[in-house]
Design a protein around this motif. Structure first.
Motif, PDB file in Angstrom:
ATOM      1  N   PHE A   1       2.016  12.930  -1.502  1.00  0.00           N
ATOM      2  CA  PHE A   1       3.112  11.946  -1.511  1.00  0.00           C
ATOM      3  C   PHE A   1       3.427  11.468  -2.927  1.00  0.00           C
ATOM      4  O   PHE A   1       4.207  10.530  -3.103  1.00  0.00           O
ATOM      5  CB  PHE A   1       2.739  10.713  -0.676  1.00  0.00           C
ATOM      6  N   THR A   2       2.821  12.075  -3.942  1.00  0.00           N
ATOM      7  CA  THR A   2       2.867  11.522  -5.302  1.00  0.00           C
ATOM      8  C   THR A   2       4.284  11.235  -5.778  1.00  0.00           C
ATOM      9  O   THR A   2       4.583  10.143  -6.276  1.00  0.00           O
ATOM     10  CB  THR A   2       2.179  12.485  -6.283  1.00  0.00           C
TER      11      THR A   2
ATOM     12  N   MET B   1       0.850  -1.189   0.000  1.00  0.00           N
ATOM     13  CA  MET B   1       0.000   0.000   0.000  1.00  0.00           C
ATOM     14  C   MET B   1       0.891   1.247   0.000  1.00  0.00           C
ATOM     15  O   MET B   1       1.778   1.382   0.839  1.00  0.00           O
ATOM     16  CB  MET B   1      -0.901   0.005   1.238  1.00  0.00           C
ATOM     17  N   ARG B   2       0.673   2.149  -0.981  1.00  0.00           N
ATOM     18  CA  ARG B   2       1.477   3.354  -1.096  1.00  0.00           C
ATOM     19  C   ARG B   2       0.563   4.578  -1.061  1.00  0.00           C
ATOM     20  O   ARG B   2      -0.312   4.725  -1.915  1.00  0.00           O
ATOM     21  CB  ARG B   2       2.261   3.353  -2.403  1.00  0.00           C
ATOM     22  N   PRO B   3       0.733   5.467  -0.071  1.00  0.00           N
ATOM     23  CA  PRO B   3      -0.101   6.673  -0.031  1.00  0.00           C
ATOM     24  C   PRO B   3       0.275   7.624  -1.161  1.00  0.00           C
ATOM     25  O   PRO B   3       1.451   7.793  -1.490  1.00  0.00           O
ATOM     26  CB  PRO B   3       0.222   7.279   1.339  1.00  0.00           C
ATOM     27  N   MET B   4      -0.737   8.253  -1.761  1.00  0.00           N
ATOM     28  CA  MET B   4      -0.520   9.216  -2.835  1.00  0.00           C
ATOM     29  C   MET B   4      -0.858  10.642  -2.403  1.00  0.00           C
ATOM     30  O   MET B   4      -0.179  11.586  -2.765  1.00  0.00           O
ATOM     31  CB  MET B   4      -1.380   8.843  -4.052  1.00  0.00           C
ATOM     32  N   ARG B   5      -1.931  10.770  -1.613  1.00  0.00           N
ATOM     33  CA  ARG B   5      -2.362  12.106  -1.181  1.00  0.00           C
ATOM     34  C   ARG B   5      -3.252  11.946   0.039  1.00  0.00           C
ATOM     35  O   ARG B   5      -4.052  11.018   0.128  1.00  0.00           O
ATOM     36  CB  ARG B   5      -3.118  12.795  -2.315  1.00  0.00           C
ATOM     37  N   LEU B   6      -3.104  12.891   0.968  1.00  0.00           N
ATOM     38  CA  LEU B   6      -3.891  12.885   2.195  1.00  0.00           C
ATOM     39  C   LEU B   6      -4.486  14.269   2.390  1.00  0.00           C
ATOM     40  O   LEU B   6      -3.759  15.266   2.434  1.00  0.00           O
ATOM     41  CB  LEU B   6      -3.018  12.496   3.391  1.00  0.00           C
TER      42      LEU B   6
END
Length: 269
Positions: free
Chosen positions: A22-23, A1-6
């Motif tokens: 985090f893109t 699982m990789r975060p892209m945006r919060l």
């Protein structure tokens, strides 16, 4: 699982709308003084997915999601997992009685190649992709299928609570094995094993039934088999003779019916 945006709003120390992108970050570090919100960023990621945070002490600590004097908290996480991109959203509100409840929760599968910067243009939820889960109750299974880890394992090897960074290393072998199975997608081999075991049990049951039938065939030797073959040959000859006689029998029955009809006519005359 990789975060892209919060995206955060009203969530604990992040009272104002805040976006963390985090893109383009393959590796990153959260740096700042105590109380600046470093741990809250990790809490928000965990909360968006599972609806709780380890240091809250379970879902009963939901009130901790709200910033001081805030009545609503919003968290939206865009992440990639298994080659697909998802967006998880949770909204928490405080009612007039002071009770804090989850007002909305959902998980959506975003279209391929979706540009996350479009989130700044005020897109509606319908524009974010296919709805995988639309209620808090549906989120648990949907997130498990998307991420591959339940809450307990996610907080043991992905987002580790403060003071528990060594839990995975010191966990029991069976626990570590199950975490790695989920992370590496090795559950398919467990399914293969279960199916193979079931098929083997069925085969053994059929074999046992055949053995019982064979055990009941006593007194069978070459002489008995030869006699049985001879009887089969005689029965086949008899069957052939009967088959040959059937047309003659049918003709005789037809003649008898005609004769009976003629006799009836004569009796009438």
């Amino acid at each position: 699982m990789r975060p892209m945006r919060l995206d955060l709003a009203g969530f604990t120390v992040f009272r104002d709308e805040t976006t963390i992108d985090f893109t383009d970050a393959d590796f990153f570090a959260l740096i700042g003084p105590t109380g600046s919100g470093k741990s809250t960023v990790l809490d928000a990621i965990c909360f968006a997915l599972y609806g709780t945070v380890p240091r809250w002490g379970g879902t009963r600590g939901l009130a901790n999601a709200l910033a001081p004097s805030a009545t609503e908290a919003r968290v939206r996480l865009v992440f990639e997992s298994g080659g697909a991109r998802y967006v998880a959203t949770r909204v928490v509100r405080r009612d007039g009685r002071g009770n804090v409840k989850t007002a909305n929760a959902g998980l959506q599968l975003m279209p391929a190649g979706f540009d996350v910067t479009k989130l700044d243009t005020g897109l509606s939820p319908d524009d974010l992709g296919e709805v995988v889960a639309g209620t808090p109750a549906e989120m648990e299974q949907a997130v498990l299928e998307a991420v591959g880890l339940p809450y307990e394992q996610f907080t043991s090897c992905v987002v580790l609570p403060q003071g528990q960074f060594a839990d995975f290393l010191h966990a029991k072998p069976a626990t570590r094995q199950q975490i790695l199975v989920n992370l590496l997608g090795l559950g398919v081999y467990e399914d293969v094993q279960k199916r193979a075991t079931a098929r083997a049990a069925q085969a053994e049951a059929r074999l046992e039934a055949v053995d019982q039938v064979l055990a009941g065939l006593t007194g069978v030797d070459d002489e008995a088999l030869a006699e049985a073959d001879a009887r089969v040959d005689r029965m086949a000859e008899l069957a052939a003779a009967v088959t040959a006689a059937v047309p003659r029998l049918s003709a005789a029955r037809l003649t008898a019916r005609e004769a009976a009809a003629a006799l009836t006519a004569l009796d009438d005359e």
